[in-house]
Scaffold this active site. Structure first.
Site, short mmCIF file in Angstrom:
data_model
loop_
_atom_site.label_atom_id
_atom_site.label_comp_id
_atom_site.label_asym_id
_atom_site.label_seq_id
_atom_site.Cartn_x
_atom_site.Cartn_y
_atom_site.Cartn_z
N ASP A 160 5.22 11.86 -1.22
CA ASP A 160 5.56 10.57 -1.84
C ASP A 160 4.33 10.06 -2.58
O ASP A 160 3.22 10.05 -2.03
CB ASP A 160 5.98 9.56 -0.77
CG ASP A 160 6.45 8.25 -1.39
OD1 ASP A 160 7.64 8.16 -1.74
OD2 ASP A 160 5.61 7.33 -1.54
N ASN A 183 4.88 1.85 -13.24
CA ASN A 183 6.08 1.25 -13.82
C ASN A 183 5.87 -0.23 -14.13
O ASN A 183 6.33 -0.73 -15.17
CB ASN A 183 7.26 1.41 -12.87
CG ASN A 183 7.85 2.82 -12.91
OD1 ASN A 183 7.78 3.51 -13.92
ND2 ASN A 183 8.42 3.25 -11.80
N HIS A 235 9.01 1.93 -17.58
CA HIS A 235 9.64 3.13 -17.01
C HIS A 235 9.48 4.36 -17.90
O HIS A 235 9.49 5.49 -17.39
CB HIS A 235 11.12 2.85 -16.75
CG HIS A 235 11.34 1.90 -15.61
ND1 HIS A 235 11.21 2.27 -14.30
CD2 HIS A 235 11.67 0.58 -15.60
CE1 HIS A 235 11.46 1.23 -13.51
NE2 HIS A 235 11.73 0.18 -14.28
N ASP A 263 8.25 7.82 -16.42
CA ASP A 263 8.91 9.13 -16.54
C ASP A 263 7.93 10.20 -17.02
O ASP A 263 7.95 11.34 -16.55
CB ASP A 263 10.09 9.05 -17.51
CG ASP A 263 11.26 8.26 -16.93
OD1 ASP A 263 11.26 8.01 -15.71
OD2 ASP A 263 12.17 7.92 -17.72
N ASP A 275 10.04 8.80 -6.90
CA ASP A 275 8.69 9.39 -6.91
C ASP A 275 8.46 10.24 -5.66
O ASP A 275 7.33 10.34 -5.17
CB ASP A 275 7.62 8.30 -7.03
CG ASP A 275 7.66 7.32 -5.87
OD1 ASP A 275 8.67 7.31 -5.13
OD2 ASP A 275 6.69 6.54 -5.70
N ARG A 281 -5.08 20.31 -2.68
CA ARG A 281 -5.02 20.74 -4.09
C ARG A 281 -4.10 19.82 -4.89
O ARG A 281 -4.42 19.44 -6.02
CB ARG A 281 -4.55 22.19 -4.14
CG ARG A 281 -4.76 22.88 -5.44
CD ARG A 281 -4.80 24.38 -5.28
NE ARG A 281 -3.62 24.92 -4.65
CZ ARG A 281 -3.64 25.70 -3.56
NH1 ARG A 281 -4.79 26.00 -2.98
NH2 ARG A 281 -2.52 26.17 -3.06
#
Length: 271
Positions: A142, A150, A155, A159, A185, A205
């Site tokens: 997450d 945002n 938005h 994206d 997300d 990583r």
């Protein structure tokens, strides 16, 4: 002379017809049958293969009987033409139909925004892994700080960032692994032949790649990670839910952390 020549031409035609029929059967046995899912195409090719087999037997009997009459000569040309046309039609119809079907199936398993695997594809891959006893680890990711993207940029920018995150995930895993987007997300990594102790290296990583993204105005994003394996659930949905729960604990602890399903300890990741 003329009659002999007709028979010779006709015999060559019979041989070509038999070869064509054999090729149809070989194509069915080695290309279609092992890969085709049950359905109309498998039935159609089964009928085509049966037709070709019957043709092989009929033409073989013509060759073994020796000299052929003028009637045989007249019959072989249209028979061979019919077989050639039918075989070509089957091959063209199959290849085009199969290609369209595979493209549709691929689109149905991809997230349209990031082109990563979607939840359906993730569940399918998990099902295969659990049924075959494959060793794997699922990592639920997450994004930390994505709401700021945002809120500050809109938005459309969000994206674009999600697409760049998808590239980070692709670069962070091996070809045998699967990177997917669950929604919003939230992402997952299905690591093949991997045990939980190996996950911090991969998560580190990913975190380094997320920190390196230049979003603008000093905004940075990170990630919280939850880890589960087959023993944490009896179904793909259970395994995903277990990793999701572990991720939530890592996020509540401050982000940039990794938690294992069913364990209390939470690790701070070094990007």
């Amino acid at each position: 002379m003329g009659g002999t020549h007709d028979v010779t031409v006709d015999e060559s035609l019979v041989v070509l017809a038999i070869i064509m029929a054999i090729l149809v059967n070989l194509f069915f046995l080695f290309r279609v049958l092992p890969w085709a899912r049950p359905g109309p195409w498998r039935i159609i090719w089964g009928l085509a293969a049966m037709f070709s087999l019957m043709f092989i037997l009929a033409e073989g009997s013509v060759l073994t009987e020796g000299a052929m009459s003028a009637a045989d000569v007249r019959h072989q040309v249209p028979l061979f033409a019919a077989l050639l046309t039918g075989a070509a039609g089957f091959v063209i119809a199959y290849t085009q139909g199969y290609g369209i079907s595979e493209r549709s199936r691929s689109l149905a398993l991809l997230d349209p925004l990031t082109q990563l695997a979607n939840l359906r594809a993730i569940h399918e891959r998990l099902r295969q892994a659990t049924e075959t006893g494959e060793r794997f680890t699922l990592v639920y990711v997450d994004l930390d700080g994505f709401k700021n993207v945002n809120d500050r940029f809109g938005h459309s920018k969000g994206d674009d960032v999600l697409r760049r995150v998808a590239e980070v995930l692709r670069r962070s895993v091996r070809g045998a692994d699967l990177a997917g987007r669950v929604g919003g997300d939230e992402f997952v990594l299905l690591l093949a032949n991997t045990d939980p102790p190996q996950v911090p290296v991969v998560a580190g990583r990913v975190l380094a790649g997320l920190h390196a993204l230049d979003i603008g105005d000093g905004v940075r994003i990170g990630g919280s990670f939850g880890v589960s394996t087959a023993r944490d659930g009896t179904s793909p949905a259970d395994i995903v839910a277990a990793a999701d729960g572990a991720m939530y604990r890592a996020k509540q602890a401050g982000g940039g952390r990794l938690a294992l399903a069913g364990r209390e300890e939470i690790s701070v990741l070094a990007a």
